[in-house]
Design a protein around this motif. Structure first.
Motif, mmCIF file in Angstrom:
data_model
loop_
_atom_site.group_PDB
_atom_site.id
_atom_site.type_symbol
_atom_site.label_atom_id
_atom_site.label_comp_id
_atom_site.label_asym_id
_atom_site.label_seq_id
_atom_site.Cartn_x
_atom_site.Cartn_y
_atom_site.Cartn_z
ATOM 1 N N LYS A 54 44.171 47.731 41.437
ATOM 2 C CA LYS A 54 43.850 49.148 41.626
ATOM 3 C C LYS A 54 44.973 49.847 42.394
ATOM 4 O O LYS A 54 45.271 51.017 42.158
ATOM 5 N N TYR A 55 45.594 49.131 43.315
ATOM 6 C CA TYR A 55 46.649 49.704 44.145
ATOM 7 C C TYR A 55 48.038 49.593 43.519
ATOM 8 O O TYR A 55 48.891 50.451 43.736
ATOM 9 N N PHE A 56 48.258 48.526 42.730
ATOM 10 C CA PHE A 56 49.614 48.226 42.296
ATOM 11 C C PHE A 56 49.835 48.182 40.785
ATOM 12 O O PHE A 56 50.980 48.096 40.351
ATOM 13 N N SER A 57 48.794 48.236 39.969
ATOM 14 C CA SER A 57 48.977 47.949 38.546
ATOM 15 C C SER A 57 48.533 49.048 37.598
ATOM 16 O O SER A 57 48.459 48.820 36.387
ATOM 17 N N ARG B 154 53.139 46.705 33.969
ATOM 18 C CA ARG B 154 53.639 45.390 33.606
ATOM 19 C C ARG B 154 53.641 44.451 34.811
ATOM 20 O O ARG B 154 54.258 43.398 34.806
ATOM 21 N N GLN B 155 52.947 44.853 35.874
ATOM 22 C CA GLN B 155 52.715 44.028 37.069
ATOM 23 C C GLN B 155 53.947 43.870 37.951
ATOM 24 O O GLN B 155 53.969 43.031 38.848
ATOM 25 N N ASN B 156 54.992 44.686 37.730
ATOM 26 C CA ASN B 156 56.205 44.569 38.545
ATOM 27 C C ASN B 156 55.953 44.968 39.992
ATOM 28 O O ASN B 156 56.478 44.345 40.923
ATOM 29 N N TYR B 157 55.161 46.019 40.199
ATOM 30 C CA TYR B 157 54.867 46.462 41.566
ATOM 31 C C TYR B 157 54.061 45.401 42.311
ATOM 32 O O TYR B 157 54.340 45.094 43.469
ATOM 33 N N LEU B 158 53.062 44.870 41.634
ATOM 34 C CA LEU B 158 52.213 43.850 42.260
ATOM 35 C C LEU B 158 53.041 42.619 42.606
ATOM 36 O O LEU B 158 52.923 42.061 43.703
ATOM 37 N N GLU B 159 53.876 42.197 41.688
ATOM 38 C CA GLU B 159 54.718 41.023 41.932
ATOM 39 C C GLU B 159 55.629 41.246 43.130
ATOM 40 O O GLU B 159 55.789 40.358 43.977
#
Length: 368
Positions: free
Chosen positions: A168-171, A191-196
């Motif tokens: 919710k915060y990063f994706s 594409r999950q780059n922020y979460l990673e």
């Protein structure tokens, strides 16, 4: 692990189809999670999407898909999300394709044409097994398709409430992480780059790997630690380097810098003055390294311009092959070019400031 091939008609798969955008996609009477936590967002281009529908309409064979059966009797799409959504979107009248020279949505087709699509059998392997068995299988079948990112694969392992909250915060598009730090992060949220990136930073703080951090927090009911840490990092960056320079600052490992240097004291005004000076220094080959250099003083981040072979040869001839430190003679291949006046003290990478040292003397000089 049990794996069995099933023929499931399109009619059953599109039944109950609901696309809630980034909040999830379901079908098969609500029993099929078409976009589970580990899956990517819809990335098919129009041509790819239309070809899936054309394949079905022509009754040509479509590549097999893979579902996972959960303990509660529901299913998750393991492979085939893009094809499934393409078919569901068309049956939902979301787009048209050219049929016999005319653009036609599903609702424009004749009843027999619609029935042909509804009756088309999708070849689907359904597997049951442990989480590890499912993941191993997923990695194997993912090789041939549109490759998932490393973080998308990790999401397949560490599903749970913590991951749901983190996404919710990063994706999501325009997610909170994008709102406060989109200018500092590379890649795309969906594409999950922020979460990673966020997990990599906090995991490095704890001296562990991304997988270890996700494993430790998989069953947490919230992601407060990760989100609060991320905000702290970004606030520190903005306070330490208040003037934003997009090309230089975007994509840097700010969390790693925060972990190492946040306890030190820096004067933002003095840092800004030094940045301006360094940007004008022609000897600096890597301007993006200026920020870490200002935090730890290590010149390696800057890739200081080296002396050319011509400069080195001129200095060697001037010294007659004698190392000025130890007084011994060496062949040019045994010597290394060095700044007489160090770059840090204003020395430039020019012929007049070049000296040739033997390897031992140059190493000892570098260690001083």
């Amino acid at each position: 692990m049990k794996i069995k091939l099933h023929e499931i008609p399109v009619r059953d798969v599109v039944n109950g189809y609901i696309d809630s955008a980034e909040n999830g996609v379901v079908g098969y009477g609500g029993k099929l999670n078409i976009r589970p936590p580990f899956q990517r967002e819809f990335i098919y281009k129009e041509k790819q999407r239309n070809e899936v529908v054309n394949t079905v309409m022509k009754n040509f064979p479509l590549n097999v898909m893979y579902w996972v059966k959960s303990d509660d009797g529901t299913y998750e799409v393991l492979d085939g999300q893009q094809r499934t959504i393409s078919i569901c979107q068309y049956a939902n009248d979301d787009f048209s394709i050219v049929v016999d020279g005319y653009a036609r949505k599903f609702g424009n087709l004749t009843q027999s044409e619609q029935e042909q699509i509804y009756s088309y059998p999708l070849m689907i392997y359904i597997c049951e097994g442990t989480d590890k068995e499912k993941l191993d299988w997923f990695k194997i079948i993912n090789i041939a398709g549109e490759q998932l990112t490393a973080q998308e694969l990790r999401n397949a392992v560490y599903t749970g409430e913590w991951l749901t909250e983190s996404k919710k915060y990063f994706s999501k598009t325009q997610c909170p992480a994008y709102q406060i730090a989109g200018d500092y992060l590379s890649g795309k949220a969906i594409r999950q780059n922020y979460l990673e990136t966020a997990i990599k930073w906090i995991a490095a703080r704890d001296g562990i790997e991304i997988e270890d951090y996700m494993s430790q927090h998989q069953h947490d009911t919230n992601c407060n630690e990760l989100w609060l840490y991320f905000q702290t990092v970004i606030n520190w960056v903005k306070a330490t380097f208040p003037k934003y320079r997009g090309k230089l600052m975007k994509g840097l490992d700010w969390g790693i810098y925060y972990n190492k240097y946040a306890t030190n004291s820096y004067d933002p005004k003095q840092l800004e003055q030094r940045i301006v000076e360094l940007l004008d220094d022609e000897d600096i080959s890597n301007q993006k390294g200026i920020y870490e250099y200002l935090l730890d003083g290590n010149e390696k981040h800057l890739n200081i311009r080296t002396f050319s072979s011509k400069m080195s040869r001129t200095a060697y001839e001037r010294q007659k092959g004698i190392c000025p430190k130890c007084g011994k003679h060496f062949e040019i291949e045994e010597m290394q070019a060095d700044h007489i006046t160090p770059w840090s003290k204003g020395g430039k990478t020019i012929s007049d400031n070049c000296q040739m040292l033997c390897a031992d003397c140059n190493r000892r000089k570098s260690n001083i």
